[in-house]
Design an enzyme around this catalytic site. Sequence first.
Site, PDB file in Angstrom:
ATOM      1  N   SER A 239       0.847  -1.191   0.000  1.00  0.00           N
ATOM      2  CA  SER A 239       0.000   0.000   0.000  1.00  0.00           C
ATOM      3  C   SER A 239       0.882   1.241   0.000  1.00  0.00           C
ATOM      4  O   SER A 239       1.677   1.428  -0.915  1.00  0.00           O
ATOM      5  CB  SER A 239      -0.969  -0.046   1.176  1.00  0.00           C
ATOM      6  OG  SER A 239      -1.955   0.963   1.067  1.00  0.00           O
ATOM      7  N   GLU A 351      -9.033  -5.347  -4.406  1.00  0.00           N
ATOM      8  CA  GLU A 351      -8.429  -4.306  -3.576  1.00  0.00           C
ATOM      9  C   GLU A 351      -9.469  -3.390  -2.918  1.00  0.00           C
ATOM     10  O   GLU A 351      -9.470  -3.181  -1.706  1.00  0.00           O
ATOM     11  CB  GLU A 351      -7.502  -3.426  -4.436  1.00  0.00           C
ATOM     12  CG  GLU A 351      -6.305  -4.134  -5.008  1.00  0.00           C
ATOM     13  CD  GLU A 351      -5.092  -4.111  -4.090  1.00  0.00           C
ATOM     14  OE1 GLU A 351      -5.244  -3.761  -2.912  1.00  0.00           O
ATOM     15  OE2 GLU A 351      -4.005  -4.462  -4.576  1.00  0.00           O
ATOM     16  N   HIS A 457      -7.645  -5.423  -0.295  1.00  0.00           N
ATOM     17  CA  HIS A 457      -6.425  -4.676  -0.025  1.00  0.00           C
ATOM     18  C   HIS A 457      -5.816  -5.139   1.294  1.00  0.00           C
ATOM     19  O   HIS A 457      -6.516  -5.274   2.305  1.00  0.00           O
ATOM     20  CB  HIS A 457      -6.773  -3.183   0.048  1.00  0.00           C
ATOM     21  CG  HIS A 457      -5.590  -2.270   0.111  1.00  0.00           C
ATOM     22  ND1 HIS A 457      -4.714  -2.116  -0.943  1.00  0.00           N
ATOM     23  CD2 HIS A 457      -5.151  -1.437   1.097  1.00  0.00           C
ATOM     24  CE1 HIS A 457      -3.791  -1.234  -0.615  1.00  0.00           C
ATOM     25  NE2 HIS A 457      -4.026  -0.812   0.625  1.00  0.00           N
TER      26      HIS A 457
END
Length: 547
Positions: A239, A351, A457
């Site tokens: 991320s 995600e 995610h």
Amino acid sequence: MSMAWTGWRRAGPRLAVAGLTLGALVAAAPAVSASTPAGNGPGNGPGQTGAGGPVGGPVVGTADGAVRGLANGAVDEFLGIPYAAPPVGALRWQPPQPAASWSGVRDATKFAPHCPQQASPFGQASTSEDCLFLNVFTPSHGTARAGHPVMVWIHGGALVTGESDDYAPAGLVADGVTVVTINYRLGALGFLAHPALADANGQSGDYGLEDQQAALRWVQRNIAGFGGNPNHVTIFGESAGGLSTLSQVASPQARGLFERAIVESGSYNLTQASLASAETAGEAFATKAGCAGQTAACLRSLPVSAILANQDAAGYTPNINSEVLPESLGTAFATGNFNRVPIINGTNRDEWRLFVALSELEGNPVTAANYQSMISATLGVPAAAAAIIAAKYPLTAFPSPSVALGAVGTDAIFACPALTIDQSVSRFVPTFAYEFNDENAPELFLPPVSFPYGAAHASEIQYVMDLPTAVFGKALSAPQQRLATIIKGYWTNFAKGGFPSSFGASFWPLFNGLIQPIQSLIPPTPRTETNFASAHNCVFWTALEAA
């Protein structure tokens, strides 16, 4: 159809659904009030000999002084080592300065404070600016301990949350690598640009990226003493840590500090804000925080609590800075103007479902009635563009509006920009592309919502390292454990030799722009697929952005 609108890739989404603030994250977080995680605390100060630490723990000399760590089975751990001076007082919003040396043996058996942030599912509260510490995990003295490849982990958290001590890399160390995890300045303290803070060359911002570089320079100076090889350093992150990794690949200041890079879900911001626009945002922050006089002295005298209360809770991204990041990532990669190291780059199949879930937990679920307006808010596009997108992603094609919006956000913000990176960098360096595809991956950060998280995610991290502080921890099934073993092997094999595949693991081919092979990380055994672009409608998104 020609439309004038601010494209999501040009604007650069902050990792939050529109309207979602840190308040929603705090509401979903466990109660945390300490400045360091429960059960952990700062190591003893310089010159102290580690009272309370194991007397027989391993001792290693560094350029600043000796440290005593923990012998934890096959792994020696050295925790809370300072790699730069505390960025406080006059050093707030300055490039990191060298750490002070110490005499005697410094205790390195406990994590040190991490950088200021509010509590969230993705980080524990802290108000300590004295936070520039790193941790070393290395094969123990009882094993061959010379010249191990080094992997330096940069944590995620939208550049506003997270800490190094959430990650336990023993599984990677067992594969014969030394792992370093780092803290770096977050939020406004790490990424505020402001004219009053400009250096002699007129540059400001990106202090968190400079912290990461300082940690990498510490590794170059010191890691050999811990059994690591400074000539074989791989940086990796997820991320915002993935975005940071990409930023270091593009930063001329990071040249020579690493030889490989692994990017997990870091493709969401390929066009950085100009210095001028970043400083305009910084001036707005200063006014809001009570420093309308625009002076560096006022800003540096602000309490940490005031900075946290007034910073952008939706997250930060790096800004153009001629010294740290001279041009946007997309431009650097397209032109070959980056540190040319082999790269693993990938995303997760679902995600954006994590962010849709955060919105639902805040009380803003996606419905058939608000679907188009949620598209508009998520991507920052006008109603006309949202209608076109909704027609491409009709609700009838998905089990729920939430899953539909999850697909929109995944494709536009993560998947197709990742493919753009793959296409660009593969022209210059060996590139390996992946998609994490375990639809049943445990969700460790958030409670259940009305739709399945899928391969959301951050769900791949648990297959790379253990996450001992995750609130909703859950064991992997046997097929998932098999996948985790393979992924760890991919990552460590890449760190060792620049190629992820090895005997016993599924072959992972180099990416090329013609057939675009992507390694699908699916349990129990990964496989290569070539339909990534069509599965994520990347031709549609490219055309829409250009319209």
